[in-house]
Design an enzyme around this catalytic site. Sequence first.
Site, mmCIF file in Angstrom:
data_model
loop_
_atom_site.group_PDB
_atom_site.id
_atom_site.type_symbol
_atom_site.label_atom_id
_atom_site.label_comp_id
_atom_site.label_asym_id
_atom_site.label_seq_id
_atom_site.Cartn_x
_atom_site.Cartn_y
_atom_site.Cartn_z
ATOM 1 N N THR A 1 0.835 -1.214 0.000
ATOM 2 C CA THR A 1 0.000 0.000 0.000
ATOM 3 C C THR A 1 0.866 1.259 0.000
ATOM 4 O O THR A 1 2.025 1.235 0.383
ATOM 5 C CB THR A 1 -1.009 -0.021 1.164
ATOM 6 O OG1 THR A 1 -1.726 -1.247 1.116
ATOM 7 C CG2 THR A 1 -1.985 1.120 1.109
ATOM 8 N N THR B 1 -3.725 0.767 -3.211
ATOM 9 C CA THR B 1 -3.243 -0.538 -2.738
ATOM 10 C C THR B 1 -3.558 -1.691 -3.689
ATOM 11 O O THR B 1 -4.555 -1.648 -4.419
ATOM 12 C CB THR B 1 -3.885 -0.855 -1.361
ATOM 13 O OG1 THR B 1 -3.353 -2.073 -0.840
ATOM 14 C CG2 THR B 1 -5.399 -0.999 -1.450
ATOM 15 N N GLU C 1 -3.299 -4.510 -1.838
ATOM 16 C CA GLU C 1 -3.434 -5.290 -0.604
ATOM 17 C C GLU C 1 -2.093 -5.859 -0.165
ATOM 18 O O GLU C 1 -1.233 -5.116 0.189
ATOM 19 C CB GLU C 1 -4.502 -6.387 -0.766
ATOM 20 C CG GLU C 1 -5.305 -6.666 0.509
ATOM 21 C CD GLU C 1 -4.511 -6.992 1.769
ATOM 22 O OE1 GLU C 1 -4.466 -6.113 2.657
ATOM 23 O OE2 GLU C 1 -3.981 -8.103 1.901
ATOM 24 N N SER D 1 -11.973 -1.618 4.257
ATOM 25 C CA SER D 1 -10.580 -1.191 4.235
ATOM 26 C C SER D 1 -10.248 -0.467 5.534
ATOM 27 O O SER D 1 -11.129 -0.178 6.348
ATOM 28 C CB SER D 1 -10.383 -0.235 3.053
ATOM 29 O OG SER D 1 -9.133 0.412 3.124
#
Length: 576
Positions: free
Chosen positions: A396, A414, A416, A460
Amino acid sequence: MVEPLRFKGKNLPCFRRAGAVIGLGALITGCTITPQLPRQHMISAANPLASAAGRDILRAGGSAVDAAIAAQAVLTLVEPQSSGIGGGAFLMHFRKSDRRVDAFDGRETAPASIRPDVFVTPDGKRRPFRDVSTGGAAVGVPGILRMLALAHKEHGKLPWSRLFDRAIALSENGFPISPRLHAMIRRSKDLRDFPAARSYFLTPDGRAKPAGSLLRNPALADTYKRLASGGAEVFYRGDIARDISAAVANAARNPATMTRADIAGYRAIKRAPICRPYRTWRLCVMPPPTSGGLTTLQILGLLEGFEMARVPPSSVQAVHLISEASRLAYADRRRYIGDPDFVTVPVDGMLDPDYLRHRAERISGSESMGKASPGRPRGTENANLADDEREGFTSTSHLSVIDRDGNAVSMTTTIERAFGSRLMVRGFLLNNQLTDFAFIPRRDGRTVANAVAPGKRPRSSMSPTLVFDADGKLFATVGSPGGSRIITYVTKALIGLLDWKLDMQAAIDLPNHANRNGATELEKNTPVAAHADALKRLGHTVKIGSLVSGLHGIRVSPGGYDGGADRRREGVALGD
Ligand code: GLU
Protein backbone atom coordinates in the site's frame (compact mmCIF):
# COMPACT_ATOMS: atom_id res chain seq x y z
CA MET A 1 18.66 11.74 -8.75
CA VAL A 2 19.86 14.88 -7.06
CA GLU A 3 16.87 16.75 -5.78
CA PRO A 4 16.48 19.00 -2.80
CA LEU A 5 14.86 16.32 -0.73
CA ARG A 6 12.84 18.38 1.65
CA PHE A 7 12.25 21.95 2.36
CA LYS A 8 12.70 22.21 6.04
CA GLY A 9 13.70 25.07 8.22
CA LYS A 10 14.41 22.85 11.20
CA ASN A 11 17.02 20.23 11.82
CA LEU A 12 14.86 17.56 13.44
CA PRO A 13 13.80 16.02 10.12
CA CYS A 14 17.41 15.30 9.25
CA PHE A 15 18.45 13.33 12.27
CA ARG A 16 17.90 9.86 10.86
CA ARG A 17 18.52 10.40 7.18
CA ALA A 18 20.36 7.45 5.70
CA GLY A 19 21.20 6.33 9.19
CA ALA A 20 23.36 9.40 9.67
CA VAL A 21 24.35 10.24 13.18
CA ILE A 22 22.95 13.54 14.26
CA GLY A 23 25.49 16.27 13.90
CA LEU A 24 26.61 19.09 11.74
CA GLY A 25 27.87 16.76 9.02
CA ALA A 26 24.51 15.10 8.75
CA LEU A 27 22.84 18.45 8.62
CA ILE A 28 24.97 19.59 5.75
CA THR A 29 25.03 16.39 3.72
CA GLY A 30 21.88 14.68 4.86
CA CYS A 31 19.30 17.23 3.83
CA THR A 32 18.81 20.47 2.09
CA ILE A 33 17.99 23.41 4.27
CA THR A 34 16.32 26.12 2.28
CA PRO A 35 15.25 29.39 3.80
CA GLN A 36 11.85 29.29 2.17
CA LEU A 37 9.19 26.66 1.85
CA PRO A 38 7.64 26.03 -1.56
CA ARG A 39 4.60 28.19 -2.18
CA GLN A 40 3.43 27.07 -5.61
CA HIS A 41 2.76 23.39 -5.36
CA MET A 42 3.97 20.19 -3.74
CA ILE A 43 3.66 16.40 -3.87
CA SER A 44 4.74 13.83 -1.33
CA ALA A 45 4.78 10.21 -2.51
CA ALA A 46 6.45 6.93 -1.64
CA ASN A 47 9.14 6.92 -4.34
CA PRO A 48 11.33 9.77 -5.67
CA LEU A 49 10.56 8.90 -9.31
CA ALA A 50 6.83 9.05 -8.62
CA SER A 51 7.15 12.34 -6.72
CA ALA A 52 9.21 13.80 -9.57
CA ALA A 53 6.62 12.71 -12.15
CA GLY A 54 3.89 14.41 -10.12
CA ARG A 55 5.98 17.52 -9.50
CA ASP A 56 6.70 17.89 -13.22
CA ILE A 57 3.00 17.67 -14.01
CA LEU A 58 2.40 20.39 -11.40
CA ARG A 59 5.13 22.48 -13.01
CA ALA A 60 3.41 22.06 -16.36
CA GLY A 61 0.26 23.57 -14.87
CA GLY A 62 -1.43 20.31 -14.03
CA SER A 63 -3.95 19.96 -11.23
CA ALA A 64 -3.53 17.94 -8.05
CA VAL A 65 -5.54 15.13 -9.66
CA ASP A 66 -3.34 15.24 -12.79
CA ALA A 67 -0.23 14.93 -10.61
CA ALA A 68 -1.76 12.07 -8.61
CA ILE A 69 -2.49 10.15 -11.83
CA ALA A 70 1.03 10.66 -13.18
CA ALA A 71 2.53 9.63 -9.84
CA GLN A 72 0.28 6.55 -9.62
CA ALA A 73 1.30 5.48 -13.11
CA VAL A 74 4.94 5.60 -12.01
CA LEU A 75 4.24 3.93 -8.65
CA THR A 76 2.67 0.98 -10.50
CA LEU A 77 6.07 0.52 -12.12
CA VAL A 78 8.59 1.42 -9.43
CA GLU A 79 6.71 0.33 -6.28
CA PRO A 80 4.81 -2.62 -7.78
CA GLN A 81 4.60 -4.39 -4.42
CA SER A 82 2.38 -1.67 -2.99
CA SER A 83 -0.15 -0.35 -5.46
CA GLY A 84 -1.00 -0.26 -9.12
CA ILE A 85 -3.56 -0.17 -11.87
CA GLY A 86 -4.52 -3.75 -10.96
CA GLY A 87 -5.78 -2.55 -7.56
CA GLY A 88 -7.97 0.02 -5.86
CA ALA A 89 -7.76 3.35 -4.06
CA PHE A 90 -9.59 6.06 -2.17
CA LEU A 91 -9.03 9.68 -3.15
CA MET A 92 -10.10 12.73 -1.16
CA HIS A 93 -10.21 15.96 -3.14
CA PHE A 94 -10.43 19.59 -2.03
CA ARG A 95 -11.33 22.28 -4.55
CA LYS A 96 -10.29 25.64 -3.22
CA SER A 97 -12.54 27.85 -5.36
CA ASP A 98 -15.74 26.70 -3.65
CA ARG A 99 -14.19 24.71 -0.79
CA ARG A 100 -15.84 21.56 -2.04
CA VAL A 101 -14.59 18.24 -0.69
CA ASP A 102 -15.25 15.01 -2.62
CA ALA A 103 -14.50 11.42 -1.68
CA PHE A 104 -13.77 9.13 -4.64
CA ASP A 105 -14.17 5.41 -4.06
CA GLY A 106 -12.17 3.13 -6.36
CA ARG A 107 -12.30 0.10 -4.08
CA GLU A 108 -12.29 -3.32 -5.76
CA THR A 109 -15.52 -5.31 -5.92
CA ALA A 110 -16.17 -9.04 -5.58
CA PRO A 111 -17.15 -10.77 -8.85
CA ALA A 112 -20.74 -11.98 -9.31
CA SER A 113 -19.76 -15.64 -8.99
CA ILE A 114 -18.19 -15.37 -5.53
CA ARG A 115 -19.50 -17.57 -2.74
CA PRO A 116 -19.74 -16.24 0.83
CA ASP A 117 -17.66 -19.16 2.11
CA VAL A 118 -14.81 -18.75 -0.38
CA PHE A 119 -12.32 -18.32 2.49
CA VAL A 120 -13.73 -21.07 4.74
CA THR A 121 -12.43 -24.66 5.07
CA PRO A 122 -14.89 -27.58 4.74
CA ASP A 123 -14.96 -27.83 8.54
CA GLY A 124 -15.88 -24.19 8.97
CA LYS A 125 -12.49 -22.67 9.81
CA ARG A 126 -10.64 -19.75 8.23
CA ARG A 127 -8.50 -20.79 5.31
CA PRO A 128 -4.92 -19.60 5.94
CA PHE A 129 -4.36 -16.09 4.58
CA ARG A 130 -1.20 -17.09 2.76
CA ASP A 131 -3.01 -19.84 0.89
CA VAL A 132 -5.99 -17.82 -0.26
CA SER A 133 -4.29 -14.50 -0.99
CA THR A 134 -2.29 -15.86 -3.92
CA GLY A 135 -3.80 -16.81 -7.27
CA GLY A 136 -7.31 -16.08 -8.48
CA ALA A 137 -9.78 -16.34 -5.59
CA ALA A 138 -8.97 -13.07 -3.81
CA VAL A 139 -8.69 -10.87 -6.90
CA GLY A 140 -11.24 -8.06 -6.81
CA VAL A 141 -12.32 -6.16 -9.92
CA PRO A 142 -9.70 -3.37 -10.11
CA GLY A 143 -11.26 0.02 -9.41
CA ILE A 144 -8.48 2.57 -9.51
CA LEU A 145 -8.50 3.53 -13.18
CA ARG A 146 -12.23 4.23 -13.36
CA MET A 147 -11.88 6.24 -10.14
CA LEU A 148 -8.97 8.26 -11.50
CA ALA A 149 -10.86 8.85 -14.75
CA LEU A 150 -13.87 10.11 -12.77
CA ALA A 151 -11.68 12.41 -10.66
CA HIS A 152 -9.89 13.60 -13.81
CA LYS A 153 -13.17 14.36 -15.56
CA GLU A 154 -14.11 16.66 -12.71
CA HIS A 155 -10.78 18.05 -11.59
CA GLY A 156 -8.23 17.41 -14.34
CA LYS A 157 -6.58 20.25 -16.24
CA LEU A 158 -4.07 18.56 -18.53
CA PRO A 159 -5.19 15.97 -21.08
CA TRP A 160 -5.38 12.43 -19.69
CA SER A 161 -3.13 11.20 -22.52
CA ARG A 162 -0.23 13.28 -21.26
CA LEU A 163 -0.28 11.92 -17.74
CA PHE A 164 1.33 8.61 -18.73
CA ASP A 165 4.35 10.04 -20.58
CA ARG A 166 6.82 9.67 -17.72
CA ALA A 167 5.59 6.22 -16.78
CA ILE A 168 5.87 5.06 -20.41
CA ALA A 169 9.43 6.38 -20.69
CA LEU A 170 10.47 4.76 -17.42
CA SER A 171 8.82 1.46 -18.36
CA GLU A 172 10.67 1.42 -21.69
CA ASN A 173 14.04 2.70 -20.52
CA GLY A 174 14.02 0.97 -17.17
CA PHE A 175 14.28 2.16 -13.57
CA PRO A 176 16.72 1.10 -10.85
CA ILE A 177 15.24 -1.45 -8.44
CA SER A 178 15.09 0.29 -5.06
CA PRO A 179 16.50 -1.33 -1.92
CA ARG A 180 12.99 -1.73 -0.51
CA LEU A 181 11.63 -3.34 -3.67
CA HIS A 182 14.61 -5.70 -3.71
CA ALA A 183 14.07 -6.64 -0.06
CA MET A 184 10.39 -7.29 -0.68
CA ILE A 185 11.10 -9.49 -3.70
CA ARG A 186 13.54 -11.47 -1.58
CA ARG A 187 11.02 -11.92 1.17
CA SER A 188 8.17 -12.97 -1.15
CA LYS A 189 9.32 -16.51 -1.77
CA ASP A 190 6.20 -17.57 -3.64
CA LEU A 191 6.77 -15.12 -6.51
CA ARG A 192 8.71 -17.95 -8.12
CA ASP A 193 5.53 -20.02 -8.40
CA PHE A 194 3.92 -17.53 -10.78
CA PRO A 195 5.65 -17.53 -14.19
CA ALA A 196 5.07 -13.91 -15.24
CA ALA A 197 6.09 -12.53 -11.83
CA ARG A 198 9.03 -14.91 -11.67
CA SER A 199 10.58 -13.83 -14.92
CA TYR A 200 10.01 -10.16 -14.14
CA PHE A 201 11.26 -10.01 -10.53
CA LEU A 202 13.77 -12.88 -10.36
CA THR A 203 17.01 -13.68 -12.15
CA PRO A 204 17.08 -16.84 -14.30
CA ASP A 205 18.62 -18.73 -11.36
CA GLY A 206 15.72 -17.73 -9.13
CA ARG A 207 17.19 -14.93 -7.06
CA ALA A 208 15.72 -11.48 -6.42
CA LYS A 209 17.04 -9.08 -9.05
CA PRO A 210 19.56 -6.88 -7.23
CA ALA A 211 18.92 -3.39 -5.90
CA GLY A 212 20.17 -0.80 -8.36
CA SER A 213 19.79 -3.03 -11.41
CA LEU A 214 17.68 -1.64 -14.24
CA LEU A 215 14.24 -3.14 -14.65
CA ARG A 216 12.36 -2.63 -17.92
CA ASN A 217 8.66 -3.32 -18.35
CA PRO A 218 7.73 -3.12 -22.06
CA ALA A 219 4.39 -4.83 -21.38
CA LEU A 220 3.40 -2.06 -18.99
CA ALA A 221 4.59 0.58 -21.47
CA ASP A 222 2.25 -0.96 -24.04
CA THR A 223 -0.65 -1.01 -21.54
CA TYR A 224 -0.01 2.65 -20.72
CA LYS A 225 0.07 3.63 -24.40
CA ARG A 226 -3.34 2.04 -24.86
CA LEU A 227 -4.66 3.76 -21.74
CA ALA A 228 -3.19 7.10 -22.74
CA SER A 229 -4.83 7.09 -26.15
CA GLY A 230 -8.05 5.23 -25.37
CA GLY A 231 -8.79 6.35 -21.81
CA ALA A 232 -9.49 4.21 -18.75
CA GLU A 233 -12.24 2.37 -20.64
CA VAL A 234 -9.57 0.48 -22.55
CA PHE A 235 -8.80 -1.33 -19.31
CA TYR A 236 -12.38 -2.37 -18.64
CA ARG A 237 -13.31 -3.70 -22.07
CA GLY A 238 -11.38 -5.50 -24.78
CA ASP A 239 -8.03 -7.24 -24.62
CA ILE A 240 -6.91 -6.10 -21.19
CA ALA A 241 -10.17 -7.17 -19.52
CA ARG A 242 -10.00 -10.47 -21.41
CA ASP A 243 -6.47 -11.10 -20.13
CA ILE A 244 -7.41 -10.25 -16.53
CA SER A 245 -10.33 -12.65 -16.72
CA ALA A 246 -8.08 -15.36 -18.18
CA ALA A 247 -5.35 -14.84 -15.56
CA VAL A 248 -7.88 -15.28 -12.75
CA ALA A 249 -9.43 -18.35 -14.39
CA ASN A 250 -6.12 -20.03 -15.25
CA ALA A 251 -4.30 -19.20 -12.02
CA ALA A 252 -2.11 -22.07 -10.85
CA ARG A 253 -3.54 -21.53 -7.37
CA ASN A 254 -7.14 -20.84 -6.45
CA PRO A 255 -8.48 -20.42 -9.99
CA ALA A 256 -11.67 -18.37 -9.92
CA THR A 257 -14.21 -16.70 -12.15
CA MET A 258 -14.07 -13.01 -12.94
CA THR A 259 -16.05 -12.46 -16.10
CA ARG A 260 -15.57 -9.70 -18.61
CA ALA A 261 -19.00 -8.49 -17.52
CA ASP A 262 -17.71 -8.20 -13.92
CA ILE A 263 -14.88 -6.02 -15.19
CA ALA A 264 -16.94 -3.92 -17.62
CA GLY A 265 -19.56 -3.36 -14.91
CA TYR A 266 -17.21 -1.87 -12.31
CA ARG A 267 -18.44 1.46 -10.99
CA ALA A 268 -16.31 4.09 -9.25
CA ILE A 269 -18.38 6.04 -6.74
CA LYS A 270 -18.24 9.66 -5.68
CA ARG A 271 -19.30 9.67 -2.04
CA ALA A 272 -20.05 12.43 0.41
CA PRO A 273 -17.03 12.80 2.70
CA ILE A 274 -17.43 12.59 6.47
CA CYS A 275 -16.43 15.94 7.97
CA ARG A 276 -16.32 16.50 11.73
CA PRO A 277 -14.65 18.96 14.11
CA TYR A 278 -11.68 18.10 16.28
CA ARG A 279 -11.05 20.96 18.69
CA THR A 280 -10.72 24.05 16.46
CA TRP A 281 -10.10 21.99 13.32
CA ARG A 282 -12.36 20.29 10.85
CA LEU A 283 -11.35 16.91 9.46
CA CYS A 284 -12.74 15.46 6.24
CA VAL A 285 -12.27 11.73 5.83
CA MET A 286 -13.22 8.90 3.51
CA PRO A 287 -16.54 7.24 4.41
CA PRO A 288 -17.12 3.44 4.38
CA PRO A 289 -16.37 0.98 2.83
CA THR A 290 -13.19 2.06 4.54
CA SER A 291 -13.20 1.96 8.29
CA GLY A 292 -10.22 4.30 8.29
CA GLY A 293 -11.87 7.70 8.42
CA LEU A 294 -14.64 6.77 10.79
CA THR A 295 -12.30 5.05 13.24
CA THR A 296 -9.79 7.91 13.14
CA LEU A 297 -12.59 10.38 13.91
CA GLN A 298 -13.81 8.16 16.75
CA ILE A 299 -10.36 7.99 18.34
CA LEU A 300 -9.96 11.76 18.14
CA GLY A 301 -13.52 12.30 19.39
CA LEU A 302 -12.83 10.03 22.38
CA LEU A 303 -9.69 12.07 23.16
CA GLU A 304 -11.42 15.42 22.80
CA GLY A 305 -12.03 15.60 26.57
CA PHE A 306 -8.33 15.13 27.33
CA GLU A 307 -5.92 18.03 27.02
CA MET A 308 -3.63 16.26 24.62
CA ALA A 309 -1.71 19.49 23.99
CA ARG A 310 -0.44 19.23 27.57
CA VAL A 311 0.49 15.56 27.36
CA PRO A 312 4.13 15.29 26.28
CA PRO A 313 4.51 13.74 22.79
CA SER A 314 5.34 10.02 22.83
CA SER A 315 5.21 9.91 26.65
CA VAL A 316 3.82 6.94 28.59
CA GLN A 317 0.70 8.97 29.23
CA ALA A 318 0.28 9.80 25.54
CA VAL A 319 0.68 6.17 24.46
CA HIS A 320 -1.70 5.04 27.22
CA LEU A 321 -4.48 7.51 26.42
CA ILE A 322 -4.30 7.05 22.65
CA SER A 323 -4.23 3.25 23.09
CA GLU A 324 -7.32 3.28 25.30
CA ALA A 325 -9.26 5.44 22.85
CA SER A 326 -8.13 3.16 20.03
CA ARG A 327 -9.42 0.07 21.83
CA LEU A 328 -12.90 1.54 22.02
CA ALA A 329 -12.87 2.71 18.42
CA TYR A 330 -11.52 -0.58 17.03
CA ALA A 331 -14.22 -2.49 18.92
CA ASP A 332 -16.90 -0.46 17.12
CA ARG A 333 -15.04 -0.66 13.82
CA ARG A 334 -15.00 -4.41 13.85
CA ARG A 335 -18.65 -4.71 14.64
CA TYR A 336 -20.33 -2.09 12.56
CA ILE A 337 -18.35 -1.19 9.45
CA GLY A 338 -18.80 -2.78 6.05
CA ASP A 339 -19.75 -1.72 2.52
CA PRO A 340 -22.54 0.87 2.99
CA ASP A 341 -24.21 -0.34 -0.21
CA PHE A 342 -24.82 -3.66 1.60
CA VAL A 343 -25.06 -2.89 5.33
CA THR A 344 -26.25 0.11 7.30
CA VAL A 345 -23.24 1.66 8.99
CA PRO A 346 -24.39 3.86 11.91
CA VAL A 347 -22.02 6.70 10.97
CA ASP A 348 -23.88 9.47 12.77
CA GLY A 349 -24.41 7.39 15.89
CA MET A 350 -20.76 6.38 16.01
CA LEU A 351 -19.65 10.00 15.78
CA ASP A 352 -22.31 11.50 18.04
CA PRO A 353 -20.39 13.67 20.56
CA ASP A 354 -22.64 12.48 23.42
CA TYR A 355 -22.02 8.85 22.52
CA LEU A 356 -18.27 9.41 22.37
CA ARG A 357 -18.25 11.43 25.61
CA HIS A 358 -20.12 8.67 27.37
CA ARG A 359 -17.81 6.01 25.97
CA ALA A 360 -14.70 8.02 26.86
CA GLU A 361 -15.69 7.72 30.53
CA ARG A 362 -14.20 4.24 30.32
CA ILE A 363 -10.75 5.72 29.77
CA SER A 364 -8.81 5.95 33.02
CA GLY A 365 -5.50 7.74 33.34
CA SER A 366 -4.15 5.12 35.69
CA GLU A 367 -5.28 1.74 34.42
CA SER A 368 -5.97 0.04 31.09
CA MET A 369 -9.52 -1.12 30.45
CA GLY A 370 -8.20 -4.26 28.72
CA LYS A 371 -10.25 -5.53 25.82
CA ALA A 372 -13.04 -3.10 24.93
CA SER A 373 -16.53 -4.18 23.90
CA PRO A 374 -18.34 -2.45 21.08
CA GLY A 375 -20.76 0.27 22.14
CA ARG A 376 -24.37 0.75 21.18
CA PRO A 377 -24.40 3.87 19.04
CA ARG A 378 -27.68 5.19 17.70
CA GLY A 379 -28.85 3.34 14.61
CA THR A 380 -27.57 -0.10 15.62
CA GLU A 381 -30.82 -1.90 16.31
CA ASN A 382 -29.91 -4.47 13.70
CA ALA A 383 -26.28 -4.60 14.69
CA ASN A 384 -24.12 -7.01 12.80
CA LEU A 385 -21.78 -9.16 14.80
CA ALA A 386 -18.07 -8.77 15.14
CA ASP A 387 -15.86 -10.34 12.53
CA ASP A 388 -12.25 -11.31 12.44
CA GLU A 389 -9.11 -9.21 12.18
CA ARG A 390 -6.02 -9.80 10.13
CA GLU A 391 -2.50 -8.54 9.89
CA GLY A 392 -1.01 -7.14 6.70
CA PHE A 393 1.20 -4.11 6.62
CA THR A 394 3.97 -4.20 4.07
CA SER A 395 2.32 -2.88 0.95
CA THR A 396 0.00 0.00 0.00
CA SER A 397 1.04 3.59 -0.66
CA HIS A 398 -0.14 7.08 0.15
CA LEU A 399 0.39 10.30 -1.75
CA SER A 400 -0.54 13.90 -0.96
CA VAL A 401 -0.63 16.77 -3.47
CA ILE A 402 -1.39 20.50 -3.46
CA ASP A 403 -1.49 22.29 -6.82
CA ARG A 404 -0.95 25.93 -7.81
CA ASP A 405 -4.64 26.72 -7.34
CA GLY A 406 -4.57 25.40 -3.79
CA ASN A 407 -6.55 22.26 -4.67
CA ALA A 408 -5.49 19.16 -2.78
CA VAL A 409 -5.49 15.38 -3.10
CA SER A 410 -5.06 12.79 -0.38
CA MET A 411 -4.99 9.33 -1.96
CA THR A 412 -4.26 5.93 -0.45
CA THR A 413 -3.78 3.20 -3.03
CA THR A 414 -3.24 -0.54 -2.74
CA ILE A 415 -3.07 -3.99 -4.24
CA GLU A 416 -3.43 -5.29 -0.60
CA ARG A 417 -0.64 -7.74 0.26
CA ALA A 418 2.88 -7.04 -1.01
CA PHE A 419 2.76 -8.09 -4.70
CA GLY A 420 -0.98 -8.75 -4.35
CA SER A 421 -2.22 -12.01 -5.88
CA ARG A 422 1.14 -12.47 -7.67
CA LEU A 423 -0.80 -12.74 -10.95
CA MET A 424 0.77 -10.42 -13.50
CA VAL A 425 -1.12 -9.27 -16.55
CA ARG A 426 0.35 -7.02 -19.23
CA GLY A 427 3.05 -5.69 -16.91
CA PHE A 428 0.99 -5.04 -13.77
CA LEU A 429 0.03 -7.12 -10.74
CA LEU A 430 -3.54 -8.02 -9.84
CA ASN A 431 -4.66 -7.33 -6.29
CA ASN A 432 -5.77 -9.79 -3.57
CA GLN A 433 -8.11 -7.23 -2.01
CA LEU A 434 -10.92 -9.71 -1.33
CA THR A 435 -8.99 -11.07 1.66
CA ASP A 436 -9.99 -7.80 3.35
CA PHE A 437 -13.45 -9.36 3.73
CA ALA A 438 -14.23 -11.26 6.93
CA PHE A 439 -13.25 -14.86 6.20
CA ILE A 440 -16.06 -16.29 8.32
CA PRO A 441 -19.25 -14.74 6.93
CA ARG A 442 -21.67 -15.72 9.68
CA ARG A 443 -21.42 -15.74 13.44
CA ASP A 444 -24.10 -17.03 15.79
CA GLY A 445 -26.42 -17.44 12.85
CA ARG A 446 -26.06 -13.85 11.66
CA THR A 447 -24.20 -12.36 8.74
CA VAL A 448 -21.30 -10.11 9.76
CA ALA A 449 -21.02 -6.57 8.39
CA ASN A 450 -17.93 -7.35 6.32
CA ALA A 451 -19.08 -10.71 4.93
CA VAL A 452 -18.23 -11.65 1.33
CA ALA A 453 -20.99 -10.98 -1.24
CA PRO A 454 -21.09 -10.54 -5.03
CA GLY A 455 -20.50 -6.95 -6.10
CA LYS A 456 -19.52 -5.93 -2.55
CA ARG A 457 -16.46 -3.90 -1.56
CA PRO A 458 -14.26 -5.35 1.21
CA ARG A 459 -13.80 -3.18 4.28
CA SER A 460 -10.58 -1.19 4.23
CA SER A 461 -8.52 0.68 6.81
CA MET A 462 -7.18 3.26 4.41
CA SER A 463 -7.55 6.76 5.83
CA PRO A 464 -6.78 9.52 3.35
CA THR A 465 -7.47 12.71 5.33
CA LEU A 466 -7.86 16.44 4.74
CA VAL A 467 -7.64 18.93 7.62
CA PHE A 468 -9.10 22.44 7.64
CA ASP A 469 -8.54 25.28 10.09
CA ALA A 470 -11.17 27.29 11.94
CA ASP A 471 -11.59 29.56 8.90
CA GLY A 472 -12.20 26.59 6.60
CA LYS A 473 -8.80 26.92 4.93
CA LEU A 474 -6.86 23.81 4.00
CA PHE A 475 -4.37 22.97 6.75
CA ALA A 476 -3.06 19.53 5.85
CA THR A 477 -3.38 16.49 3.63
CA VAL A 478 -2.06 13.20 4.99
CA GLY A 479 -2.46 9.42 4.97
CA SER A 480 -0.52 6.16 5.27
CA PRO A 481 -0.31 2.48 4.39
CA GLY A 482 -0.04 -0.10 7.16
CA GLY A 483 -2.96 -2.55 7.00
CA SER A 484 -5.31 -2.21 9.92
CA ARG A 485 -2.65 -0.15 11.74
CA ILE A 486 -3.10 2.63 9.15
CA ILE A 487 -5.65 4.23 11.45
CA THR A 488 -3.18 4.42 14.33
CA TYR A 489 -0.45 5.92 12.14
CA VAL A 490 -2.72 8.60 10.72
CA THR A 491 -4.10 9.38 14.19
CA LYS A 492 -0.56 9.75 15.52
CA ALA A 493 0.33 12.20 12.77
CA LEU A 494 -2.88 14.19 13.32
CA ILE A 495 -2.31 14.50 17.08
CA GLY A 496 1.28 15.51 16.32
CA LEU A 497 0.18 18.19 13.90
CA LEU A 498 -2.88 19.50 15.71
CA ASP A 499 -2.23 19.05 19.43
CA TRP A 500 1.53 19.10 19.53
CA LYS A 501 1.90 21.69 16.76
CA LEU A 502 4.65 19.74 15.02
CA ASP A 503 5.58 20.34 11.42
CA MET A 504 4.66 17.58 8.95
CA GLN A 505 8.01 15.79 9.01
CA ALA A 506 8.23 15.83 12.80
CA ALA A 507 4.66 14.51 13.05
CA ILE A 508 5.56 11.66 10.69
CA ASP A 509 8.79 11.00 12.58
CA LEU A 510 6.99 10.50 15.90
CA PRO A 511 7.47 6.88 17.02
CA ASN A 512 4.60 4.63 16.00
CA HIS A 513 2.41 2.80 18.45
CA ALA A 514 -0.83 0.97 17.88
CA ASN A 515 -3.63 -0.65 19.77
CA ARG A 516 -6.25 -2.51 17.75
CA ASN A 517 -8.16 -3.60 20.85
CA GLY A 518 -5.52 -6.08 21.85
CA ALA A 519 -1.86 -5.64 22.67
CA THR A 520 -0.28 -2.21 22.77
CA GLU A 521 2.29 -2.34 19.99
CA LEU A 522 5.40 -0.17 20.23
CA GLU A 523 7.82 0.64 17.43
CA LYS A 524 11.16 -0.99 18.13
CA ASN A 525 14.31 1.12 18.43
CA THR A 526 12.33 4.23 19.27
CA PRO A 527 11.70 6.08 22.53
CA VAL A 528 8.23 4.54 22.95
CA ALA A 529 9.74 1.04 23.14
CA ALA A 530 11.30 2.13 26.43
CA HIS A 531 7.79 2.56 27.86
CA ALA A 532 7.08 -1.17 27.80
CA ASP A 533 7.44 -1.72 31.55
CA ALA A 534 5.54 1.40 32.53
CA LEU A 535 2.69 0.41 30.20
CA LYS A 536 2.64 -3.13 31.58
CA ARG A 537 2.24 -1.64 35.05
CA LEU A 538 -0.84 0.17 33.74
CA GLY A 539 -2.21 -3.19 32.63
CA HIS A 540 -1.26 -3.21 28.95
CA THR A 541 -0.06 -6.30 27.17
CA VAL A 542 2.90 -4.98 25.23
CA LYS A 543 4.47 -6.06 21.94
CA ILE A 544 7.53 -4.45 20.42
CA GLY A 545 8.00 -4.69 16.68
CA SER A 546 8.58 -2.86 13.45
CA LEU A 547 5.53 -0.73 12.79
CA VAL A 548 6.23 0.38 9.25
CA SER A 549 4.05 3.31 8.36
CA GLY A 550 4.35 5.18 5.07
CA LEU A 551 2.94 8.58 5.98
CA HIS A 552 3.10 11.20 3.27
CA GLY A 553 1.65 14.59 3.93
CA ILE A 554 1.74 18.32 3.34
CA ARG A 555 0.97 21.00 5.90
CA VAL A 556 0.01 24.49 4.82
CA SER A 557 2.07 26.75 7.03
CA PRO A 558 2.37 30.55 6.97
CA GLY A 559 5.75 30.18 5.29
CA GLY A 560 4.54 27.84 2.52
CA TYR A 561 4.01 24.14 1.94
CA ASP A 562 5.66 22.03 4.58
CA GLY A 563 5.93 18.48 3.26
CA GLY A 564 6.91 15.27 4.96
CA ALA A 565 7.80 11.79 3.75
CA ASP A 566 8.10 8.73 5.93
CA ARG A 567 11.72 7.69 6.50
CA ARG A 568 10.49 4.17 7.18
CA ARG A 569 9.98 3.89 3.40
CA GLU A 570 11.61 5.58 0.42
CA GLY A 571 9.46 8.58 -0.33
CA VAL A 572 10.17 12.23 -0.78
CA ALA A 573 8.24 15.50 -0.80
CA LEU A 574 9.01 17.76 -3.76
CA GLY A 575 7.77 21.27 -4.38
CA ASP A 576 8.56 24.67 -5.86
N1 GLU B 1 -5.75 -3.77 2.04
C1 GLU B 1 -5.58 -2.89 3.17
C2 GLU B 1 -6.72 -1.92 3.26
O1 GLU B 1 -7.34 -1.62 2.29
C3 GLU B 1 -4.29 -2.14 3.14
C4 GLU B 1 -3.12 -3.06 3.26
C5 GLU B 1 -1.84 -2.40 3.66
O2 GLU B 1 -1.83 -1.23 4.05
O3 GLU B 1 -0.81 -3.07 3.59
O4 GLU B 1 -7.01 -1.45 4.31
